[in-house]
Design a protein around this motif. Structure first.
Motif, short mmCIF file in Angstrom:
data_model
loop_
_atom_site.label_atom_id
_atom_site.label_comp_id
_atom_site.label_asym_id
_atom_site.label_seq_id
_atom_site.Cartn_x
_atom_site.Cartn_y
_atom_site.Cartn_z
N ARG A 265 0.84 -1.21 0.00
CA ARG A 265 0.00 0.00 0.00
C ARG A 265 0.87 1.25 0.00
O ARG A 265 0.62 2.20 -0.75
N THR A 266 1.91 1.24 0.83
CA THR A 266 2.80 2.41 0.89
C THR A 266 3.49 2.64 -0.45
O THR A 266 3.58 3.77 -0.93
N GLU A 267 3.97 1.56 -1.06
CA GLU A 267 4.65 1.68 -2.35
C GLU A 267 3.69 2.16 -3.43
O GLU A 267 4.07 2.95 -4.32
N ALA A 268 2.44 1.71 -3.38
CA ALA A 268 1.44 2.15 -4.35
C ALA A 268 1.15 3.64 -4.20
O ALA A 268 0.99 4.36 -5.19
N ILE A 269 1.08 4.10 -2.95
CA ILE A 269 0.83 5.53 -2.70
C ILE A 269 1.96 6.38 -3.26
O ILE A 269 1.73 7.39 -3.95
N LEU A 270 3.21 5.99 -3.00
CA LEU A 270 4.35 6.75 -3.49
C LEU A 270 4.43 6.70 -5.02
O LEU A 270 4.77 7.71 -5.66
N SER A 271 4.11 5.56 -5.60
CA SER A 271 4.12 5.44 -7.07
C SER A 271 3.04 6.32 -7.68
O SER A 271 3.24 6.96 -8.72
N TYR A 272 1.88 6.35 -7.05
CA TYR A 272 0.78 7.20 -7.52
C TYR A 272 1.23 8.67 -7.55
O TYR A 272 0.96 9.40 -8.50
N MET A 273 1.90 9.10 -6.50
CA MET A 273 2.34 10.49 -6.43
C MET A 273 3.34 10.83 -7.53
O MET A 273 3.30 11.91 -8.12
N LEU A 274 4.25 9.90 -7.81
CA LEU A 274 5.27 10.16 -8.82
C LEU A 274 4.68 10.21 -10.23
O LEU A 274 5.21 10.90 -11.10
N LEU A 275 3.59 9.49 -10.45
CA LEU A 275 2.98 9.46 -11.79
C LEU A 275 1.94 10.55 -11.99
O LEU A 275 1.59 10.86 -13.12
N ASP A 276 1.42 11.11 -10.90
CA ASP A 276 0.41 12.17 -11.01
C ASP A 276 0.88 13.39 -10.23
O ASP A 276 0.46 13.63 -9.10
N ASP A 277 1.75 14.17 -10.85
CA ASP A 277 2.30 15.33 -10.15
C ASP A 277 1.31 16.49 -10.06
O ASP A 277 1.51 17.43 -9.30
N LYS A 278 0.22 16.44 -10.83
CA LYS A 278 -0.78 17.52 -10.78
C LYS A 278 -1.68 17.38 -9.55
O LYS A 278 -2.12 18.37 -8.98
N ASN A 279 -1.99 16.15 -9.19
CA ASN A 279 -2.83 15.91 -8.01
C ASN A 279 -2.23 14.74 -7.22
O ASN A 279 -2.80 13.66 -7.15
N PRO A 280 -1.06 14.95 -6.60
CA PRO A 280 -0.38 13.82 -5.94
C PRO A 280 -1.11 13.28 -4.72
O PRO A 280 -0.80 12.18 -4.28
N PHE A 281 -2.06 14.03 -4.17
CA PHE A 281 -2.80 13.56 -3.01
C PHE A 281 -4.18 13.01 -3.37
O PHE A 281 -5.03 12.84 -2.50
N GLY A 282 -4.38 12.73 -4.65
CA GLY A 282 -5.67 12.19 -5.07
C GLY A 282 -5.98 10.84 -4.46
O GLY A 282 -7.15 10.46 -4.32
#
Length: 463
Positions: A265-282
């Motif tokens: 889960r933690t790795e998925a959250i960090l990966s999500y942030m790196l791929l979506d820099d416009k809304n990293p907290f989505g």
């Protein structure tokens, strides 16, 4: 090592299954013996010893090789004995036969024979451990040497792609050379080299690395890890997609934000942030599991080292998860989002005291002095930790009209409140140590210890 472990496990399972089949066959054999017609001699077993002694007349009793009476399994089944008792009798018979066999071949030295068996068993175990250690080390060293050799070979091929200005023909030649590596091991080495390059390059170099990752179809290797690997391989696959993949892979990563394993889960959250820099907290609105403190630290450092700008966080302060609200308040303070002051102020009315306390810290960091009036009005109704945080914040906003409020805390507050209030009054230029001693006389020497502690030169950093 892992393959050897799997083979060893499979061999153990194979032996257990065959043992079970063997035991089942023995049970079937015993049951078949029940239905076999007994002879009159077996039914009316009466033996007489040569010296006229009494013989055994019960058909359910037999003598083993050492002359010990044992129950006959056939009679046990007739009398209603269960499978457990049958197995017990079977093993009992096997052990008795073994001891009888030892008595025959040991020629009266059975103890020495047992010691010899134990020594052989011990030596066999030592030999087995030595063989396993040598083979596993050999396999490990071979893999290490192979990885080192292939990595150097791939770096030599890829380096011109990173550092030199190549034309389309030369870049195509490099891609063609890298395409010849077909095995999963070699592809993984290429991915490792690309990730190392991605960490060292920015701008156009970073874009070229991602393009090479896509052209070589290496994203399929990462996706295969995510779908079919264990928790560690899934985490590695997510990290590879985050560093080398495109934004389109965000939909694949979203599926693992609520994975059963915390590390995934933690790795998925960090990966999500790196791929979506416009809304990293989505991802926060998709969370179903509790948000842990370790996640907040990982998110902050990922943003810091990758230059990710935070989105507006005020609209998310109503999140149902307590830890998410605390995390957002800390991030608002760190990134100095002054436009979130109004929403942070509303958190002072939150039902959870931790959120109220963190809201005070955030407003203090944002230097929002207007909050002083609200804090003073709510002071009496607040819990002890929040009261202390209010007093700590007052030192940034204290004025002459706040003196009566602070003196009231000295008169009626708890030990910690009195200590914080004395520090406030001592630091305030319009009050000073002289007036503190006058206040001490009024209170009958109640705060003398606090004044001496705060006025001590070695404790000036405390005041």
């Amino acid at each position: 090592m892992k393959k050897f472990g799997r083979y060893f496990l499979r061999g153990g399972i194979f032996i257990v299954i065959h043992s079970l089949f063997f035991l089942w066959g023995q049970v079937q054999e015993i049951q078949a013996a029940v239905s076999f017609p007994e002879t009159n001699a077996a039914a009316d077993l009466v033996q007489t010893s040569e010296d006229g002694g009494i013989a055994l007349q019960n058909a359910s009793i037999r003598l083993d090789a050492r002359g010990i009476a044992q129950e006959n399994p056939s009679e046990v089944i007739k009398s209603g004995g269960g499978t457990t008792k049958i197995l017990f009798l079977f093993y009992k018979g096997v052990i008795s036969d073994f001891f009888a066999f030892v008595d025959k071949i040991s020629l009266g030295y059975s103890l020495l024979f047992y010691l010899a068996l134990f020594a052989l068993f011990f030596l066999f175990n030592i030999a087995f451990v030595v063989v396993v250690t040598v083979v596993s080390n050999s396999i490990f060293n071979r893999k290490k040497s192979y990885y080192k050799y292939k990595r150097k070979e791939i770096i030599d091929i890829v380096s011109p792609y990173f550092y030199d200005d190549l034309d389309d023909h030369e870049e195509a030649a490099i891609v063609e050379l890298l395409s010849q590596y077909k095995s999963s091991k070699d592809k993984q080495i290429i991915i490792d080299v690309l990730i190392e390059g991605k960490r060292n390059f920015t701008g156009e170099g970073s874009i070229k690395i991602k393009a090479l990752y896509q052209v070589l179809q290496l994203h399929k290797v990462s996706l295969r890890k995510i779908k079919y690997g264990n928790w560690y391989r899934r985490s590695v696959g997510l990290r590879e997609l985050a560093f080398l993949g495109r934004r389109a892979f965000k939909t694949e990563i979203e599926k693992y934000i609520n994975d059963n394993h915390q590390y995934v889960r933690t790795e998925a959250i960090l990966s999500y942030m790196l791929l979506d820099d416009k809304n990293p907290f989505g991802f926060l609105m998709e969370l179903k599991y509790s948000f842990v403190r370790w996640d907040s630290l990982s998110i902050y450092y990922t943003m810091y080292f990758n230059g990710i700008s935070p989105p507006p966080m005020a609209p998310m302060l109503k999140h149902s998860d307590l830890q998410v609200r605390l995390f957002l308040l800390r991030m608002i303070s760190i990134y100095n989002q002054l436009d979130a002051v109004r929403d942070v102020t509303k958190c002072l009315l939150d039902e959870n005291p931790e959120v109220r306390q963190e809201a005070i810290v955030t407003l203090r960091a944002l230097e929002y002095y207007r909050i002083k009036v609200l804090m003073k009005n709510r002071y009496v109704d607040e819990c002890h930790p929040v009261k202390l945080e209010i007093l700590r914040s007052m030192k940034h906003f204290i004025e002459d009209d706040d003196i009566s409020f602070v003196e009231e805390r000295v008169r009626k507050g708890s030990f910690d409140e009195v200590f914080e209030a004395v520090k406030l009054l001592y630091k305030f230029s319009g009050y000073g140590e002289q007036r503190l001693w006058l206040l001490n006389e009024e209170l009958g020497g109640k705060i003398a210890v606090f004044i001496k502690h705060v006025a001590e030169p070695r404790n000036k950093h405390v005041a």
